[in-house]
Enzyme design. Structure first.
Site, PDB file in Angstrom:
ATOM      1  N   GLY A 268       1.326   9.013   7.133  1.00 35.22           N
ATOM      2  CA  GLY A 268       1.741  10.355   6.726  1.00 35.22           C
ATOM      3  C   GLY A 268       2.530  10.363   5.431  1.00 35.22           C
ATOM      4  N   GLU A 293      -0.273  -0.127   2.065  1.00 36.30           N
ATOM      5  CA  GLU A 293      -0.699  -0.560   3.398  1.00 36.30           C
ATOM      6  C   GLU A 293       0.080   0.273   4.385  1.00 36.30           C
ATOM      7  OE1 GLU A 293      -0.109  -2.122   6.985  1.00 36.30           O
ATOM      8  OE2 GLU A 293       0.874  -3.684   5.801  1.00 36.30           O
ATOM      9  N   CYS A 327       2.610  -4.210  11.786  1.00 35.23           N
ATOM     10  CA  CYS A 327       1.485  -3.324  11.465  1.00 35.23           C
ATOM     11  C   CYS A 327       0.214  -3.807  12.150  1.00 35.23           C
ATOM     12  CB  CYS A 327       1.253  -3.279   9.956  1.00 35.23           C
ATOM     13  SG  CYS A 327       2.701  -2.801   8.999  1.00 35.23           S
TER      14      CYS A 327
END
Length: 545
Positions: A268, A293, A327
């Site tokens: 976002g 990323e 991540c």
């Protein structure tokens, strides 16, 4: 290029220390943790090489022990962001003109400092400030950051060696220049190595940077800046600011000298940055480089030939190392119905042995999540799964923030493949399992590929080579880093270039030549040794009678 000029002293990946009982590194790290815990530091911003203090002090504390104060950092405002931009631009010309060998020397020295005298400090700061256990801090803050710097030097020289061919009578060559302006490095909390690399990679290529770390990782960011300064990085090349993200973006992304952003964070935020860059594109001297990323909804897909214990361990480590805040962490798993009972039993037995607590106790595998917002979000999804007919919490689920932000490793079994925790990035120790009918493997692969907006990491686990090939091809767009018979985490600099596409980012592969090429502007120069003195072509001559 002169022969031998590229023989730079680049080592292989920094060896990982064990911190086993009785080792000198364990003793040193425990002493450093005790030393840092005994202090309350005041952390300034570093702008133009100078320490900058403000009237607003923000408390730093361990996520696993919220009552303990590590110190205070100095919160900046718009004037400090502008000051950092000015300092970067003032340093740009001299830094850009420095020979590459001396830029390389600075970052090679920084790597040796991290691997040597600063190793215990950077690991201890990461353990305390970001609640990482000793092993996770070691592979991140010390080893990976040193690898980023060393391999960055190697990659820089590899780029400089890329030169065009020259025909007879001319000389063609590429000149690799820094971008015209400054780079904005916006860095995350979860990897100290990423926080250091995002401003350093552009700087190694001759760029200058404004660096804004996550507010939950300023403690270790201060140590990184110490390393940069001790390594001899000139003032103003990298400027460390602690300021509001939206306010900083308003200033940075509207500046005419904004040349690019190096980003790791949420999808976002990255999309809002891209939108703002587009809205201001007419203001910039050059089209900015956008390298990012973002998130992931990373998966493990198993077939019925899989080594069941290997699958269980991949699920446990992939989902719960560093509390699932990587991540690349495994967030959803697809398991065939025929093997699920046995896999579940193995997994449950292993999970029962996992200890949770503060990282100062080296036997704790799981520590705290990063902050209260993360805790509350994760607890909300767990509570919802307890109530929903389409899900069941089968392991863990307990949450407690009385001392620190602790969430038990939690496994949700989804009864439908589109259950919300199969789709939404949670960024915490929550793993969702979907059990599929063995004969519906192809259908389930289709569902997997379309379930998430992300494409960061994924894994296939199987002992059937035909299936491995089939699944690898079918999921070619579902993950930028794909693993066969392994968990989907643990990319190593120089071995697995890291990054994904779709909603996971620009896939510019951190630590590789592909990323470093984004931080240079190429000027191609052609020199003709004997210039033409006539404009006519041979065919202009008349035919002979």
């Amino acid at each position: 290029m002169p022969k031998g000029i590229f023989n730079v002293p680049v080592a292989k990946n920094e060896p990982v220390l064990t911190y086993a009982p009785g080792t000198p590194e364990r003793k040193e790290l425990k002493a450093k943790i005790a030393e840092l815990r005994s202090q309350e530091i005041e952390l300034p911003m570093i702008i133009g090489g100078k320490e900058v203090f403000t009237d607003r002090k923000v408390r730093m504390f361990p996520p696993h022990e919220i009552a303990h104060t590590l110190g205070y950092y100095n919160q900046g405002d718009a004037s400090h962001v502008e000051m950092a931009i000015d300092a970067a631009l003032s340093a740009r010309e001299k830094w850009a003109n420095m020979s590459w060998q001396h830029r390389a020397s600075i970052f090679l020295k920084a790597a040796d400092l991290l691997a040597g005298p600063y190793r215990a400090k950077i690991n201890a700061a990461t353990m305390l400030g970001q609640s990482k256990n000793a092993f996770q801090a070691e592979i991140d803050a010390a080893c990976e950051l040193a690898d980023f710097f060393r391999f960055g030097v190697q990659v820089m020289t590899d780029i400089y060696k890329i030169q065009p061919e020259s025909a007879k009578g001319m000389w063609n060559y590429n000149e690799y220049r820094p971008l015209e302006g400054f780079i904005y490095a916006l860095t995350p909390f979860n990897f100290t190595s990423i926080a250091g690399n995002l401003p350093a990679a552009p700087a190694l290529m001759g760029n200058v940077a404004v660096w804004k770390p996550s507010k939950t990782a300023v403690y270790s960011a201060g140590v990184i800046m110490e390393v940069f300064q001790e390594a001899g990085l000139p003032d103003g090349v990298i400027n460390l600011v602690f300021a509001s993200g939206p306010m900083t973006a308003d200033i940075v992304l509207t500046h005419p000298d904004f040349a690019g952003i190096h980003f790791t964070g949420s999808t976002g935020v990255f999309q809002s940055i891209w939108k703002k860059i587009g809205e201001n594109i007419y203001k910039y001297k050059s089209y900015p480089r956008i390298v990012g990323e973002t998130g992931g909804k990373d998966f493990i897909f198993a077939d019925n030939t899989v080594n069941k214990r290997a699958l269980a361990i991949a699920m446990l480590r992939g989902a719960f190392e560093y509390q699932g805040q990587k991540c690349s962490a495994a967030s959803r798993v697809y398991v065939p119905e025929s093997i699920w009972p046995e896999v579940k039993e193995i997994f449950g037995a292993e999970l029962a042995t996992v200890k949770m607590g503060p990282p100062e106790d080296f036997t704790n595998f799981v520590n705290a999540v990063i902050d209260e917002d993360s805790f509350d979000k994760l607890k909300g999804f767990i509570d919802r799964a307890r109530e929903d007919e389409d899900a069941e919490v089968i392991f863990g689920g307990n949450c407690d923030k009385s001392v620190g932000y602790f969430i038990e490793p939690t496994v949700i079994q989804a009864k439908t493949p589109d259950y919300i925790t199969m789709q939404e990035e949670l960024f915490g120790p929550v793993l969702t399992v979907y059990v599929y009918e063995d004969e519906k493997m192809d259908e389930t692969l289709e569902i997997l590929d379309k379930t998430s907006i992300y494409a960061l990491t994924g894994a296939v686990m199987s002992q059937d080579r035909y299936n491995i090939e089939k699944i690898t091809k079918r999921l070619e767009n579902a993950a930028g880093n794909f693993y066969i018979n392994d968990k989907p985490t643990g990319a190593v600099v120089g071995q697995q270039p890291f990054g994904g596409a779709r909603g996971s980012g620009t896939d510019d592969k951190a630590g590789s030549i592909f990323n470093f090429l984004r931080w240079t502007a190429i000027r191609t120069i052609k020199e003709t040794f004997v210039s033409p003195t006539e404009y006519t072509y041979p065919n202009f001559q008349a035919d002979e009678e």
